[in-house]
Scaffold this active site. Sequence first.
Site, PDB file in Angstrom:
ATOM      1  N   GLU A 130      -3.086  -2.952  -2.291  1.00  0.00           N
ATOM      2  CA  GLU A 130      -4.192  -2.366  -1.535  1.00  0.00           C
ATOM      3  C   GLU A 130      -4.556  -0.982  -2.056  1.00  0.00           C
ATOM      4  O   GLU A 130      -3.704  -0.119  -2.222  1.00  0.00           O
ATOM      5  CB  GLU A 130      -3.807  -2.278  -0.057  1.00  0.00           C
ATOM      6  CG  GLU A 130      -4.863  -1.650   0.829  1.00  0.00           C
ATOM      7  CD  GLU A 130      -4.425  -1.582   2.282  1.00  0.00           C
ATOM      8  OE1 GLU A 130      -5.153  -0.970   3.083  1.00  0.00           O
ATOM      9  OE2 GLU A 130      -3.353  -2.128   2.607  1.00  0.00           O
ATOM     10  N   ASP A 136      -9.510  -2.885   2.094  1.00  0.00           N
ATOM     11  CA  ASP A 136      -9.512  -2.314   3.438  1.00  0.00           C
ATOM     12  C   ASP A 136     -10.867  -1.668   3.673  1.00  0.00           C
ATOM     13  O   ASP A 136     -11.288  -0.791   2.913  1.00  0.00           O
ATOM     14  CB  ASP A 136      -8.389  -1.276   3.562  1.00  0.00           C
ATOM     15  CG  ASP A 136      -8.218  -0.763   4.984  1.00  0.00           C
ATOM     16  OD1 ASP A 136      -9.234  -0.347   5.586  1.00  0.00           O
ATOM     17  OD2 ASP A 136      -7.090  -0.741   5.486  1.00  0.00           O
ATOM     18  N   HIS A 171     -11.159   2.083   3.461  1.00  0.00           N
ATOM     19  CA  HIS A 171     -10.603   2.760   2.297  1.00  0.00           C
ATOM     20  C   HIS A 171     -11.611   3.038   1.192  1.00  0.00           C
ATOM     21  O   HIS A 171     -11.227   3.275   0.054  1.00  0.00           O
ATOM     22  CB  HIS A 171      -9.438   1.944   1.736  1.00  0.00           C
ATOM     23  CG  HIS A 171      -8.189   2.060   2.536  1.00  0.00           C
ATOM     24  ND1 HIS A 171      -6.964   1.588   2.096  1.00  0.00           N
ATOM     25  CD2 HIS A 171      -7.954   2.601   3.765  1.00  0.00           C
ATOM     26  CE1 HIS A 171      -6.050   1.829   3.021  1.00  0.00           C
ATOM     27  NE2 HIS A 171      -6.631   2.430   4.037  1.00  0.00           N
ATOM     28  N   LYS A 197      -7.066   2.669  -2.068  1.00  0.00           N
ATOM     29  CA  LYS A 197      -7.602   3.639  -1.109  1.00  0.00           C
ATOM     30  C   LYS A 197      -8.358   4.717  -1.869  1.00  0.00           C
ATOM     31  O   LYS A 197      -7.974   5.089  -2.981  1.00  0.00           O
ATOM     32  CB  LYS A 197      -6.464   4.261  -0.300  1.00  0.00           C
ATOM     33  CG  LYS A 197      -6.948   5.093   0.888  1.00  0.00           C
ATOM     34  CD  LYS A 197      -5.813   5.417   1.835  1.00  0.00           C
ATOM     35  CE  LYS A 197      -6.335   6.146   3.062  1.00  0.00           C
ATOM     36  NZ  LYS A 197      -5.289   6.378   4.066  1.00  0.00           N
ATOM     37  N   ASP A 199      -6.658  -4.073  10.808  1.00  0.00           N
ATOM     38  CA  ASP A 199      -5.886  -2.863  10.507  1.00  0.00           C
ATOM     39  C   ASP A 199      -6.566  -1.651  11.123  1.00  0.00           C
ATOM     40  O   ASP A 199      -7.440  -1.037  10.514  1.00  0.00           O
ATOM     41  CB  ASP A 199      -5.739  -2.686   8.995  1.00  0.00           C
ATOM     42  CG  ASP A 199      -4.866  -1.485   8.635  1.00  0.00           C
ATOM     43  OD1 ASP A 199      -4.311  -0.861   9.550  1.00  0.00           O
ATOM     44  OD2 ASP A 199      -4.740  -1.179   7.440  1.00  0.00           O
ATOM     45  N   HIS A 203      -8.323  -6.171   4.899  1.00  0.00           N
ATOM     46  CA  HIS A 203      -7.864  -5.411   6.046  1.00  0.00           C
ATOM     47  C   HIS A 203      -9.105  -4.858   6.721  1.00  0.00           C
ATOM     48  O   HIS A 203      -9.764  -3.968   6.176  1.00  0.00           O
ATOM     49  CB  HIS A 203      -6.927  -4.274   5.616  1.00  0.00           C
ATOM     50  CG  HIS A 203      -5.496  -4.688   5.557  1.00  0.00           C
ATOM     51  ND1 HIS A 203      -4.463  -3.791   5.441  1.00  0.00           N
ATOM     52  CD2 HIS A 203      -4.913  -5.910   5.623  1.00  0.00           C
ATOM     53  CE1 HIS A 203      -3.308  -4.445   5.431  1.00  0.00           C
ATOM     54  NE2 HIS A 203      -3.563  -5.729   5.534  1.00  0.00           N
ATOM     55  N   ASP A 221      -9.503   4.464  10.975  1.00  0.00           N
ATOM     56  CA  ASP A 221      -8.949   3.242  11.580  1.00  0.00           C
ATOM     57  C   ASP A 221      -9.336   3.049  13.041  1.00  0.00           C
ATOM     58  O   ASP A 221      -8.487   2.868  13.908  1.00  0.00           O
ATOM     59  CB  ASP A 221      -7.422   3.234  11.433  1.00  0.00           C
ATOM     60  CG  ASP A 221      -7.000   3.049   9.988  1.00  0.00           C
ATOM     61  OD1 ASP A 221      -7.240   1.965   9.450  1.00  0.00           O
ATOM     62  OD2 ASP A 221      -6.433   3.985   9.402  1.00  0.00           O
ATOM     63  N   ASP A 228     -11.030   7.575   6.654  1.00  0.00           N
ATOM     64  CA  ASP A 228     -10.262   6.374   7.007  1.00  0.00           C
ATOM     65  C   ASP A 228      -9.530   6.584   8.326  1.00  0.00           C
ATOM     66  O   ASP A 228      -8.333   6.824   8.369  1.00  0.00           O
ATOM     67  CB  ASP A 228      -9.257   6.067   5.886  1.00  0.00           C
ATOM     68  CG  ASP A 228      -8.351   4.897   6.242  1.00  0.00           C
ATOM     69  OD1 ASP A 228      -8.827   3.996   6.942  1.00  0.00           O
ATOM     70  OD2 ASP A 228      -7.190   4.908   5.835  1.00  0.00           O
ATOM     71  N   TRP A 277       0.860  -1.178   0.000  1.00  0.00           N
ATOM     72  CA  TRP A 277       0.000   0.000   0.000  1.00  0.00           C
ATOM     73  C   TRP A 277       0.901   1.234   0.000  1.00  0.00           C
ATOM     74  O   TRP A 277       1.807   1.333   0.819  1.00  0.00           O
ATOM     75  CB  TRP A 277      -0.907   0.057   1.234  1.00  0.00           C
ATOM     76  CG  TRP A 277      -1.599   1.384   1.339  1.00  0.00           C
ATOM     77  CD1 TRP A 277      -2.675   1.812   0.619  1.00  0.00           C
ATOM     78  CD2 TRP A 277      -1.235   2.490   2.193  1.00  0.00           C
ATOM     79  NE1 TRP A 277      -3.010   3.100   0.961  1.00  0.00           N
ATOM     80  CE2 TRP A 277      -2.133   3.548   1.924  1.00  0.00           C
ATOM     81  CE3 TRP A 277      -0.228   2.685   3.133  1.00  0.00           C
ATOM     82  CZ2 TRP A 277      -2.062   4.772   2.577  1.00  0.00           C
ATOM     83  CZ3 TRP A 277      -0.159   3.907   3.773  1.00  0.00           C
ATOM     84  CH2 TRP A 277      -1.070   4.931   3.514  1.00  0.00           C
TER      85      TRP A 277
END
Length: 418
Positions: A226, A259, A262, A228, A326, A286, A296, A294, A185
């Site tokens: 990955e 993800d 993302h 985004k 993640d 993820h 997390d 994003d 990523w």
Amino acid sequence: MSRIEKNYLAAKEEYAALGVDTDAALRRLAAEPVSIHAWQGDDVKGFEAVEHDLTGGCQVTGNYPGAARNAGELRQDLDKAMSLLAGTLRVNLQAHEVDKMFPGQDRDALTIDNYADWLAWAQERKIGLDLAPAYYSHEKLDHGLSLSHPDLAIRKFWIDHGKACRRIGAQFGKVLGTPCLCNVWVPDGFKDIPADRLILRQRPLESLDATFEENFPETELLDAVESKLFGIGAESFTVGSHDFYLSYAAKNHKLICLDSGHFHPTESIGDKISAICCQQGKILLHVSRGVRWDSDHVILLNDELLSIARETIRGAGKNQVYIALDYFDASINRVGAWVIGTRNMQKALLVALLEPFAKICEAEYSFDFTSRMAQMEAAKALPWGAVWNYFCETNNIPPDWEFMENIRTYENQVLSRR
């Protein structure tokens, strides 16, 4: 017979009446690997000889005491978290979470020697290790660009970093007997609208091809890329969009990494799992929780997570979806964040495994959509919690209401003294 076992036997009987084998579901849950992200424990800072400011979309908020200051402390914290978890666990490293760096060494020259203690630790615990190159938080992430930078020397630095990580990952896989997932990523993008999008995507295509030049057996290494939607400082343009990486993965036989933080907040990745798996086979997840962006957050047992778990179990087939976590939250106890999030991932998988899928599909296949809806809603009230508690008891880990006492003791004895 304990109260938990009595409740389980009652739940088992209720599920059996719907054609669901709870014992089989528990065996499948125990065998489903979940890769725990090490970077929750050190706030994505890593342990390089030179400290780098967090850049490239790695925004960590909070100043809860006790973050790991070196790889030894990080492993200590992971040991504590894993002692409160059951099932098949792996650990996922960012490349800068090294045991040590050697004089004059930078990320483009990493070798297995930088992770010798990690490898020994994983061998002792009989777990797999995954590894992700760290294209962020470094002076060579210049103007927000790495693999797409116009300067060939900068691109070469990051290409060599990716190559080094793939070699290390392959050695992890060979020694540990389970393939290492090496996920690429990059944070490349712009705050405002670029003029030449094409060149910004042609450069990383060449960079990725160079990164993946060396071939390794899939028994040792699995490559993933990955995507985004956007990031802080890259709100208007992200080089590695979903379209970019999905096409690259399909063309080059790589895993696409989805993800869950993302994508657009109203866009679920659950629907993407079967769409990709039926054409490309294996994918990497993820699992995170974005809040408006994003960000997390620690994953919760919410509709999005349940959707991901259902499609992992139903739509993809066994062993086609690799699950990794993640998120990074420095506002709460970091060990607690690992335990809460990992348990929620496993609970979501258990809910999916216990749903009377065959019965619901019977209604769907006969176009009885009213019965399908009724049964899907009825499944929400099934006693999966009794099955989860039995999973905890039979694996000698504390139930959900009790594990925080263990974490608080660890915080008082270890984390608060750092």
